[in-house]
Enzyme design. Structure first.
Site, short mmCIF file in Angstrom:
data_model
loop_
_atom_site.label_atom_id
_atom_site.label_comp_id
_atom_site.label_asym_id
_atom_site.label_seq_id
_atom_site.Cartn_x
_atom_site.Cartn_y
_atom_site.Cartn_z
N VAL A 1 50.60 -77.99 -39.77
CA VAL A 1 50.42 -77.60 -38.42
C VAL A 1 50.35 -78.94 -37.41
O VAL A 1 50.75 -79.03 -36.58
CB VAL A 1 49.04 -76.90 -38.40
CG1 VAL A 1 48.98 -76.56 -36.82
CG2 VAL A 1 49.33 -75.59 -38.73
N LYS A 2 49.38 -80.08 -37.90
CA LYS A 2 49.62 -81.06 -37.21
C LYS A 2 50.83 -81.94 -37.23
O LYS A 2 51.23 -82.42 -36.23
CB LYS A 2 48.55 -82.26 -38.09
CG LYS A 2 48.39 -83.71 -37.26
CD LYS A 2 47.98 -83.65 -35.80
CE LYS A 2 48.15 -84.87 -35.11
NZ LYS A 2 47.26 -85.98 -35.88
N LEU A 3 51.61 -81.78 -38.26
CA LEU A 3 53.02 -82.62 -38.34
C LEU A 3 53.85 -81.88 -37.42
O LEU A 3 54.51 -82.48 -36.63
CB LEU A 3 53.49 -82.73 -39.55
CG LEU A 3 52.76 -83.50 -40.66
CD1 LEU A 3 53.05 -83.54 -42.08
CD2 LEU A 3 52.79 -84.96 -40.22
#
Length: 263
Positions: A166-168
């Site tokens: 999700v962060k990427l």
């Protein structure tokens, strides 16, 4: 909770301070006298070696800069092997989901929570940095008092590795939005519109976004990119490597991402 901490730097120091303020017993790794003194000033205990961080900890937080540093500490080093059965390892470094999953597979006695951050030191200090977390429901419940000392919201994205994914994606979209604004500024320049006036005007129109407001506050697209380029460029490189491992690419986002990380 007794919390071991590795990486009390730009992002980690305000975490340590918030953890101590919330009543946790924090033990910080300090390789030099200066770093150990800084940890003590934050109210933490300071130790010289990894064994002291892991010993008796309910959770160990890792907040180093790169994924390779996480691998060196957790896969090649003695940190996780020295942790107590049932303890939790919290990885705040933005990196490859494969690294978090490899640690979880190799060290079954520890619950691994990948928890990359969205925000900066000022958000941590204020207690409202965003965390995208991957881990089991049980592990998330146990680390909630720790993360809650400095994070809000804490978004449980799924199993170990999901937080990194999700962060990427988040950072890819962020970089693309920066690139989109930068291209808009170039269009404005070709049309003879002064950049500062253009940015301020756009914040009042349908083009408004959080990224546009940040760039406008910085005064120019180049100034903003110069400020975030090092960190964002690192994360985008991880995105590209991760997507390539899966046999894909960034598609239509690719050119905008390049514009967004170019200083």
């Amino acid at each position: 909770m007794r919390v071991g901490f590795v990486g009390a730097g730009r992002m980690g120091s305000p975490m340590v301070e918030r953890l101590v303020g919330a009543g946790h017993d924090v033990v910080v790794l300090g390789r030099t006298d200066e770093k150990r003194s800084a940890a003590v000033r934050l109210g933490a205990h300071a130790v010289r070696d990894i064994a002291g961080v892991a010993d008796g900890a309910d959770a160990v937080v890792v907040c180093v800069f790169t994924d390779s540093q996480v691998a060196e500490l957790c896969l090649d080093g003695e940190l996780v092997a020295g942790m107590s059965p049932g303890a939790a390892l919290v990885l705040h470094t933005t990196g490859s989901p494969a690294t978090a999953r490899s640690i979880a597979t190799r060290f079954a006695h520890v619950d691994v929570v990948d928890a990359p951050l969205s925000g900066g030191p000022h958000d941590i200090a204020a207690g409202h940095v965003t965390v995208f977390a991957g881990g089991s429901d049980d592990a998330m419940t146990r680390v909630a008092p720790l993360l809650g000392a400095y994070a809000d919201p804490i978004v449980h994205a799924g199993a170990t590795g999901a937080g990194q994914l999700v962060k990427l994606v988040n950072n890819t979209v962020f970089a693309a939005q920066i690139g989109l604004v930068a291209e808009g500024v170039r269009l404005g320049n070709r049309l003879g519109v002064e950049e500062g006036r253009l940015l301020q005007a756009l914040t009042h129109g349908s083009a408004q976004s959080r990224v546009l407001s940040l760039i406008a506050a910085a005064g120019s697209a180049d100034a903003f990119i110069a400020g975030v380029g090092e960190f964002l460029g690192k994360d985008v490189a991880v995105v590209r490597a991760t997507v390539a491992e899966l046999g894909g690419d960034l598609g239509g986002l690719d050119a905008l991402v390049d514009a967004g990380v170019r200083a």
